[in-house]
Write an enzyme that holds these catalytic residues in place. Structure first.
Site, PDB file in Angstrom:
ATOM      1  N   HIS A 226       0.822  -1.213   0.000  1.00  0.00           N
ATOM      2  CA  HIS A 226       0.000   0.000   0.000  1.00  0.00           C
ATOM      3  C   HIS A 226       0.855   1.262   0.000  1.00  0.00           C
ATOM      4  O   HIS A 226       0.328   2.370   0.088  1.00  0.00           O
ATOM      5  CB  HIS A 226      -0.920  -0.030   1.231  1.00  0.00           C
ATOM      6  CG  HIS A 226      -2.067   0.902   1.187  1.00  0.00           C
ATOM      7  ND1 HIS A 226      -2.254   1.905   2.110  1.00  0.00           N
ATOM      8  CD2 HIS A 226      -3.102   1.018   0.319  1.00  0.00           C
ATOM      9  CE1 HIS A 226      -3.340   2.581   1.845  1.00  0.00           C
ATOM     10  NE2 HIS A 226      -3.886   2.071   0.768  1.00  0.00           N
ATOM     11  N   LYS A 228       3.258   4.405  -1.110  1.00  0.00           N
ATOM     12  CA  LYS A 228       3.353   5.336  -2.233  1.00  0.00           C
ATOM     13  C   LYS A 228       4.665   6.087  -2.079  1.00  0.00           C
ATOM     14  O   LYS A 228       4.849   6.861  -1.128  1.00  0.00           O
ATOM     15  CB  LYS A 228       2.199   6.336  -2.238  1.00  0.00           C
ATOM     16  CG  LYS A 228       0.819   5.725  -2.493  1.00  0.00           C
ATOM     17  CD  LYS A 228       0.115   5.345  -1.243  1.00  0.00           C
ATOM     18  CE  LYS A 228      -1.323   4.897  -1.549  1.00  0.00           C
ATOM     19  NZ  LYS A 228      -1.966   4.246  -0.417  1.00  0.00           N
ATOM     20  N   ASP A 233      17.214  10.121  -7.901  1.00  0.00           N
ATOM     21  CA  ASP A 233      18.653  10.292  -7.691  1.00  0.00           C
ATOM     22  C   ASP A 233      19.067  10.073  -6.245  1.00  0.00           C
ATOM     23  O   ASP A 233      20.134  10.530  -5.822  1.00  0.00           O
ATOM     24  CB  ASP A 233      19.101  11.690  -8.138  1.00  0.00           C
ATOM     25  CG  ASP A 233      19.111  11.855  -9.645  1.00  0.00           C
ATOM     26  OD1 ASP A 233      19.145  10.819 -10.346  1.00  0.00           O
ATOM     27  OD2 ASP A 233      19.083  13.004 -10.125  1.00  0.00           O
ATOM     28  N   HIS A 402      -9.234  11.521   1.141  1.00  0.00           N
ATOM     29  CA  HIS A 402      -8.314  10.387   1.047  1.00  0.00           C
ATOM     30  C   HIS A 402      -6.999  10.649   1.776  1.00  0.00           C
ATOM     31  O   HIS A 402      -6.096   9.823   1.753  1.00  0.00           O
ATOM     32  CB  HIS A 402      -8.040  10.070  -0.428  1.00  0.00           C
ATOM     33  CG  HIS A 402      -7.453   8.716  -0.667  1.00  0.00           C
ATOM     34  ND1 HIS A 402      -6.115   8.532  -0.982  1.00  0.00           N
ATOM     35  CD2 HIS A 402      -8.001   7.480  -0.623  1.00  0.00           C
ATOM     36  CE1 HIS A 402      -5.882   7.238  -1.138  1.00  0.00           C
ATOM     37  NE2 HIS A 402      -7.000   6.575  -0.928  1.00  0.00           N
ATOM     38  N   LYS A 404      -4.197  11.132   4.774  1.00  0.00           N
ATOM     39  CA  LYS A 404      -3.874  10.384   5.990  1.00  0.00           C
ATOM     40  C   LYS A 404      -2.818  11.180   6.754  1.00  0.00           C
ATOM     41  O   LYS A 404      -1.625  11.079   6.477  1.00  0.00           O
ATOM     42  CB  LYS A 404      -3.357   8.991   5.623  1.00  0.00           C
ATOM     43  CG  LYS A 404      -4.265   8.244   4.613  1.00  0.00           C
ATOM     44  CD  LYS A 404      -3.446   7.381   3.684  1.00  0.00           C
ATOM     45  CE  LYS A 404      -4.149   7.006   2.418  1.00  0.00           C
ATOM     46  NZ  LYS A 404      -5.475   6.500   2.494  1.00  0.00           N
ATOM     47  N   ASP A 409       0.158  17.279  19.609  1.00  0.00           N
ATOM     48  CA  ASP A 409       0.630  18.488  20.277  1.00  0.00           C
ATOM     49  C   ASP A 409       1.032  19.519  19.228  1.00  0.00           C
ATOM     50  O   ASP A 409       0.342  19.667  18.215  1.00  0.00           O
ATOM     51  CB  ASP A 409       1.746  18.145  21.264  1.00  0.00           C
ATOM     52  CG  ASP A 409       1.223  17.288  22.416  1.00  0.00           C
ATOM     53  OD1 ASP A 409       0.008  17.346  22.693  1.00  0.00           O
ATOM     54  OD2 ASP A 409       2.011  16.552  23.028  1.00  0.00           O
TER      55      ASP A 409
END
Length: 484
Positions: A226, A228, A233, A402, A404, A409
């Site tokens: 899952h 991404k 370089d 979508h 996340k 704090d």
């Protein structure tokens, strides 16, 4: 139909009798699988009960679902992951071994270990909101790459965005840049057919699926990659919640661009995944791996202390779950969470409730519009007890949510691929960037507050008065939380 009637009369059985026997046979087969559920879901009574009910109440269907999704045939995969980790580490040395220790005023969420890299200083971090901002940044970094471009995505659609990025990779591969693209064989299943990625291969690049869908012993719906990530370089990296597809231009999502020591860590995560999928050890002799190529200049927050946390079902520790739990329990002033698939387990649910009860400002930004309605309904099944504890909940109305993101704090932020559900905690490979920076935290908090203006707050009095059929729907969906 007359033939069947004759057959049933000949045997002395009615159609109802035949159906009844089939149902009984299905229940027997389901009961036979209960020991497997008890053993493979040991320590998780909620998941055990859900699967047992599925096996008994849905004859045959429950068994098929158990073999497709429930059984955890990961023992051999764990051994292969261990080999991949050992080979990559041997060839390059774990990248954080040479890192200069960083002293911070923030209590460490996690001790450095196999899945948790050391904190690194002097990172430059840029927040990218939505595909319309993130995709141009992806493309710019790829265009500027001179040695290598490594990409890993759960979903890569064969649409305008996916085609444009593919064509850019073809150009770079044809120019001699080392292009490697890893896609998940379930999330991006369409890439395994029709030759969409063949132009990259013909140009000299490499494309590989993660855990191809084979009917060896089971169709591997679980244990998906899952993550991404893009690393150019060995000097600039991206991670977050964005996949590759047109719809992400119109959804609310977040990605981060990072330069500094954390890029080496993303590169090592990619190298291990690539070795696991292809048996090619890209760390052997690759000077680019250590980020020796010139950095690509970009605006962003400087001097950010950051580390990468990469988790997966090849470890029993569920390190992402542990990290979220510790961050929630250690926070003293604020816990602000944005997440699209919110079905917390008992530990996370209790941590959120007790944090609110001890006076911490706990806020959840969840989807009002979701691409997975069942997960949305299941998440709503948790609202009442959270609201009773003092947690404030908003549902985002402007577009599909979508992103996340977690803020704790005024100094700690987490942006990555992990949802707050069983799949991310136990069944999928995830990667998250943990930043210790007041500036990054403040920017994400400003973004959070801005999105609240486009959201509807769930008020306890109104929520308790919602129609009975919605309460039943959400309660029923919540029962499926352990398997969502």
């Amino acid at each position: 139909m007359e033939l069947f009637d004759l057959l049933f009369r000949f045997e002395g059985w009615s159609l109802a009798t035949i159906v009844g026997l089939i149902q009984v046979a299905g229940e027997i087969v389901g009961i036979i699988h209960i020991p497997s559920v008890l053993l493979r879901r040991s320590g998780r009574p909620g998941a055990q009960l859900t699967w047992i009910m599925c096996l008994i109440l849905l004859p045959f269907v429950g068994v098929v679902l158990w073999w497709l999704m429930g059984r955890t045939h990961l023992h051999r995969k764990r051994r292969r992951r261990a080999v991949a980790r050992a080979e990559v580490s041997k060839s390059l040395g774990r990248v954080d071994r040479d890192a200069t220790p960083v002293t911070t005023s923030t209590p460490a969420l996690l001790v450095e270990g196999r899945e948790v890299f050391a904190t690194t200083g002097e990172n430059v971090v840029q927040i990218l909101t939505g595909g319309r901002n993130a995709y141009p940044a992806f493309e710019e970094a790829i265009r500027l790459a001179t040695h290598s471009v490594h990409l890993s995505f759960y979903i890569w659609n064969r649409d305008a965005v996916g085609t444009r990025l593919r064509d850019l990779l073809v150009e770079k591969a044809a120019a001699g840049v080392e292009v490697r693209l890893l896609y998940d064989a379930w999330g991006a299943a369409a890439l395994s057919f029709g030759g969409f990625m063949d132009p990259i291969r013909r140009a000299g690049g490499r494309v590989a699926p993660f855990l191809p869908l084979r009917l060896e012993r089971q169709l591997r719906i679980n244990f998906r990659n899952h993550r991404k990530m893009i690393i150019c370089d060995g000097a600039v990296g991206f991670t977050g919640g964005l996949n590759i597809g047109d719809e992400y231009n119109d959804w609310y999502d977040l990605a981060v661009r990072v330069q500094g020591g954390a890029v080496d860590q993303l590169q090592e995560v990619f190298a291990e995944d690539w070795y696991f999928a292809t048996d090619e050890n890209i760390g052997a002799g690759g000077a680019y791996f250590r980020g020796t190529a010139p950095r690509q200049d970009s605006a962003g927050f400087e001097h950010v202390i950051a580390r990468v946390v990469a988790s997966g079902p090849d470890s029993w520790k569920n390190i992402t779950h542990v990290m979220f739990f510790l961050a929630i329990t250690m926070s003293k002033q604020r816990i602000w969470i944005t997440n699209p698939y919110f079905t917390p387990d008992a530990a996370i649910l209790t941590a959120l409730r007790t944090a609110a009860m001890r006076g911490v400002d706990v806020r959840l930004l969840l989807p009002g519009r979701s691409d997975v309605r069942l997960a949305q309904w299941a998440g709503r099944g948790y609202y009442e007890e959270l609201l009773e504890a003092g947690v404030r909940i908003w549902e985002y109305q402007a577009e599909v949510l979508h992103a996340k993101v977690l803020m704790f704090d005024d100094d700690t932020s987490i942006v990555g691929s992990s949802n707050m559900d069983t799949r991310s905690f136990r069944l999928q490979f995830e990667v998250n960037l943990v930043c210790e920076s007041h500036e990054v935290n403040r920017t994400l908090a400003d973004e959070f507050e801005c999105r609240l203006q486009q959201s509807q707050e769930i008020l306890p009095a109104e929520w308790s008065q919602r129609p009975t059929w919605k309460r039943l729907r959400d309660a029923a969906a919540r029962l499926l939380s352990p398997v969502l």
